[in-house]
Every structure is written in C-alpha cells, then in structure tokens.
Design a protein around this motif. Structure first.
Motif, short mmCIF file in Angstrom:
data_model
loop_
_atom_site.label_atom_id
_atom_site.label_comp_id
_atom_site.label_asym_id
_atom_site.label_seq_id
_atom_site.Cartn_x
_atom_site.Cartn_y
_atom_site.Cartn_z
N GLN A 123 1.39 -1.42 0.06
CA GLN A 123 -0.13 0.26 -0.11
C GLN A 123 0.74 1.18 -0.02
OE1 GLN A 123 -3.87 2.02 2.37
NE2 GLN A 123 -2.70 0.08 3.62
N THR A 130 -6.16 1.66 4.67
CA THR A 130 -5.71 2.83 5.52
C THR A 130 -4.95 4.17 5.34
OG1 THR A 130 -3.97 1.69 6.21
CG2 THR A 130 -5.88 0.77 6.96
N HIS A 131 -4.69 4.22 4.22
CA HIS A 131 -3.76 5.43 3.89
C HIS A 131 -4.11 6.42 3.48
CE1 HIS A 131 0.35 2.47 3.41
NE2 HIS A 131 -0.54 2.39 4.23
N HIS A 227 3.73 -7.51 7.22
CA HIS A 227 4.16 -5.57 6.75
C HIS A 227 4.94 -4.54 7.30
CE1 HIS A 227 0.48 -3.58 7.66
NE2 HIS A 227 0.62 -2.80 7.26
N HIS A 229 4.64 -0.64 8.51
CA HIS A 229 4.02 0.57 7.94
C HIS A 229 5.40 0.92 8.50
CE1 HIS A 229 0.43 3.43 7.82
NE2 HIS A 229 1.03 3.83 9.32
#
Ligand SMILES: [Zn+2]
Length: 267
Positions: A123, A130-131, A227, A229
């Motif tokens: 992402q 969520t970004h 992942h 972030h």
C-alpha cells in the motif's frame, strides 16, 4: 474564601491516550490561577488547550496551541482572579512531536530493510485501506514476520512498544501495534509499525544511524498481513498530524512515489 475549580482533563487522539505523561494543570497562587504544562516524555509534544472561565481574566485567546519540550514544565497560562468564587473548566489533547517541525524535503530515505533485498509495496501513498487522513503518505512493505528492519534515517529513538502479539483487520486492533518512533534532526518523526512481539532492539533515548538494525517486522495492530508500515510526520495540533511524501533510494534510483504492487530493492 471558597474556591471552585473545575478541571476537566480529556486525553483524546493520542497514541498514549491512557497515560498521564502530559499534564496541563491549574493551581491558585495568590491572586492568580497559574496553569502549568508538564511533559514527562523524552520527546516534544504539541498540546491543544481550551478553557472557559468565570471571574477570571487573561489576555490569552482560547483555544491555545503550544509545544512542550522534552521533560519540561512551564507556565502556559496565567489568569487573574477578579472575584471570589471563580470557575475554570478546561480540556486538552496532545500528540507526540512539535508543530514547529519543518521536514527536510531534500532528504533521500533508505528503504527500511536489508540492502540488496527487495520488498513489494502493499500500500503506497493515499492507499485506500488505511493510508488517508493523517496516514496519507505512509508506505507498507510486505515482509514475513521476523524480517530485519533498519532505520531509514538517522535520529533519536523516542518511543517504542513491543509487548503485543495481537493483530487484526478492524480499527479496534490499532492500539495493539508494536512500533518504534524515531525523531529526526528536523523535528519530524518516523514510525515503524506492526513489529513482532519483543521485536525492538533499540531503546528509548538511543541515537541511531541511518541503516542501523532497529527491530523485526511482525503482524501486530491493524493489519491484514505481515508488513512494515513506515511513515514520516509532524504534529499539527493536539489531535492531528501531517505526513510527508518522502523520497527513497532504491537500486534503480530515487523513488518519489512508491507504487502499490511494485518491488523495490534497497540500496
Ligand atoms: Zn500502512
């Protein structure tokens, strides 16, 4: 003399919502009510403070926005008592970091994983999952649990958490994320999030170099899969922050916008 003093403290929108490491508290001193800001953290915080009052007088306009430096206490407001029986009602919120930080847009970040290895961006900036909002310019790099995470930029470790082993896909899992927050010399902050339990190898207060091993990735907090972030940001006020569209160095040159689905080799 009867003094009525209502002090309503609300802590909202903070990563550390339940703690009392930032206090804004009033006390009566002679003919004044003095409001002190106390920051017990080893990092700057930005505070939004609002008060309504009766029988008190101040030149300061409400609401107020101010920064408290690390481990400091200072007077932020002084109100003169005009009459007996005054009332002060106040609330405040705070966020980590200084609103006065200015990001060095020329800085080229290192990709936060082992040099020569490649990771897929799950992402990128403005990602739909969520970004958005405060996380607009975050980047998610897919990596198996336990992958080494390296500092993308030098700085000072100001906050870590690695006691959680809980993760999931709804907002209620957000608070279970393990993370490292590093403050850069321009006052901006980087967060490395979703680390594995006991996966932090630096301590609060440590100075870290660019490319230093700082921890191990995981799947804690709000996440669909394992992942890392990564986000660089500053505080705007006591409840919001701004993230920055940072640049990364890759084996193919400077990346100005990591693209969802593409692979990048750390260099
Ligand atoms: Zn993310």
């Amino acid at each position: 003399m009867r003094v009525v003093l209502f002090l309503l403290f609300l802590l909202l929108g903070s990563l550390f919502a339940s703690d009392d490491t930032v206090l804004v508290k009033a006390k009566k001193v002679g003919e004044y009510v003095i409001v002190d800001g106390v920051n017990k953290n080893p990092f700057s915080v930005t505070v939004s403070y609002n008060a309504s009052y009766q029988n008190l007088k101040s030149d300061k306009k409400m609401p107020m926005l101010f920064v408290l430096n690390p481990l400091m206490k200072r007077e932020v407001l002084r109100l003169h008592i005009e009459k007996k029986g005054f009332v002060l009602k106040a609330n405040y919120t705070w966020t980590i970091g200084s609103k006065d930080a200015k990001h060095d847009n020329n800085y080229i970040y290192r990709l936060p994983y082992k040099l020569g290895t490649k990771r897929r961006v799950a992402q990128g900036f403005n990602g739909k999952f969520t970004h958005y909002g405060m996380s607009q310019y975050a980047v998610d790099f897919e990596m198996p649990v336990g992958t080494e995470v390296y500092a993308a930029r030098e700085g000072r470790v100001v906050k870590t958490k690695d006691d959680s082993n809980i993760g999931g896909v709804t907002r209620s899992f957000e608070k279970y994320a393990n993370y490292i927050i590093i403050e850069h010399n321009d006052g901006t902050l980087a967060s490395y999030v979703h680390l594995k339990q006991y996966g932090v190898v630096v301590e609060e207060g440590d100075q870290v170099d660019r490319g230093q091993l700082i921890g191990y990735s995981g799947i804690t907090g709000l996440t669909k899969g394992p992942h890392l972030h990564f986000i660089v940001y500053r505080a705007v006020n006591g409840t919001t922050r701004d993230s920055f569209p940072i640049k990364f160095m890759s084996a193919r040159g400077i990346v100005t916008e990591p693209v969802t689905g593409k692979w990048y080799v750390a260099k």
